[in-house]
Scaffold this active site. Structure first.
Site, PDB file in Angstrom:
ATOM      1  N   SER A 186       0.800  -1.100   0.016  1.00  0.00           N
ATOM      2  CA  SER A 186      -0.144  -0.004   0.057  1.00  0.00           C
ATOM      3  C   SER A 186       0.846   1.121  -0.033  1.00  0.00           C
ATOM      4  CB  SER A 186      -0.832   0.078   1.196  1.00  0.00           C
ATOM      5  OG  SER A 186      -1.345   1.262   1.415  1.00  0.00           O
ATOM      6  N   TYR A 237      -1.428  -1.364  10.432  1.00  0.00           N
ATOM      7  CA  TYR A 237      -1.825  -1.314   9.020  1.00  0.00           C
ATOM      8  C   TYR A 237      -0.707  -0.990   8.230  1.00  0.00           C
ATOM      9  CZ  TYR A 237      -3.907  -1.172   4.387  1.00  0.00           C
ATOM     10  OH  TYR A 237      -4.084  -1.382   2.750  1.00  0.00           O
TER      11      TYR A 237
END
Length: 266
Positions: free
Chosen positions: A140, A154
């Site tokens: 990401s 995350y």
């Protein structure tokens, strides 16, 4: 057409499903794994009809300790080995570190960090022996920039996938195995519906910040074919990634402290 097989995790929707269609269009048979059996069955039927390849739906929860082995054993029972691996399964665990349970955080780490590394470790020897392999770790943009509050592990899990991909890329040079980390920004998929941030993001982000899952997956496929260790889809995301390299972390953290609540749930 080839007799190669691509294994895609988190294949039931979004980027994973897009990757499955891309590999099938290139003549790969595909193994599709996720938790939702009915979604996998429907996608497998669609892919077989459209592309004329074999599609193996394998329902599994990779957050379970036995999940990765269960998937690989199901393929071995079919006499198949993995030639391409897309580690895409993932989700965002909303909330702060203190208001989420450790059992939830542990399951998150198992899926986001341990399962991708385990699958890569177990399919890599065969790839090297056959002198052909493709590994895409769907990371990401969050793994390339300082993190906001909330969804605490995350960004760290995605940063690990980036660094893991870079190291494995170097280790597999001249073996026929290509390794890439794909680092998308905001992508139109079910991801934000699942973690409850869709409404907040729709209010906060302009349309040009979003990319489609098909666009993102296409960038990832092109990157792993070219053996680029890191790929960032989309001009806005490239600019953000570059700014994160240039600007001091303190500046970015201060900005995120004031603006992070627009897109993260604490």
């Amino acid at each position: 057409m080839t007799d190669r097989l691509a294994l895609i995790t988190g294949a039931s929707a979004g980027i994973g499903a897009a990757f499955a269609r891309i590999f099938a269009a290139q003549g790969y048979d595909v193994a599709l794994t996720a938790r939702r059996a009915e979604r996998l069955d429907a996608l497998a039927a669609e892919i077989t009809m459209r592309f004329g390849v074999e599609a193996y739906p394998i329902p599994a929860d990779l957050a379970d300790l036995a999940g990765p082995d269960a998937v690989l054993e199901a393929l071995a029972a079919q006499g198949r080995a993995v030639d391409a691996l897309v580690n895409n399964a993932g989700y965002g665990l909303a909330g702060s570190f203190l208001n989420t349970s450790w059992s939830d955080q542990r399951a998150f780490l198992k899926l986001m960090v341990e399962a991708p590394a385990e699958l890569a470790h177990k399919v890599l020897p065969g790839m090297v022996e056959r002198r052909f392999g493709r590994i895409v770790n769907v990371a990401s943009l969050a793994g390339l920039v300082p993190p906001a509050a909330g969804h605490t592990l995350y960004a760290g899990s995605k940063a690990m996938l980036v660094r893991f991909s870079q190291s494995l890329h170097l280790e597999t040079l001249d073996t026929g195995v290509h390794v890439s980390a794909l680092c998308p920004g905001f992508t139109v998929s079910e991801f934000h519906d699942v973690n409850g941030t869709r409404e907040r993001l729709n209010r906060s982000l302009p349309p040009w910040m979003w990319m489609g899952a098909d666009e993102v997956a296409a960038v990832g496929y092109e990157a792993v074919e070219a053996n680029r260790p890191v790929a960032v889809p989309g001009a806005p995301n490239k600019i953000i990634a570059l700014a994160a390299k240039i600007l001091p972390d303190d500046w970015i953290l201060a900005l995120l402290a004031s603006q992070g609540a627009r897109f993260r749930q604490v």
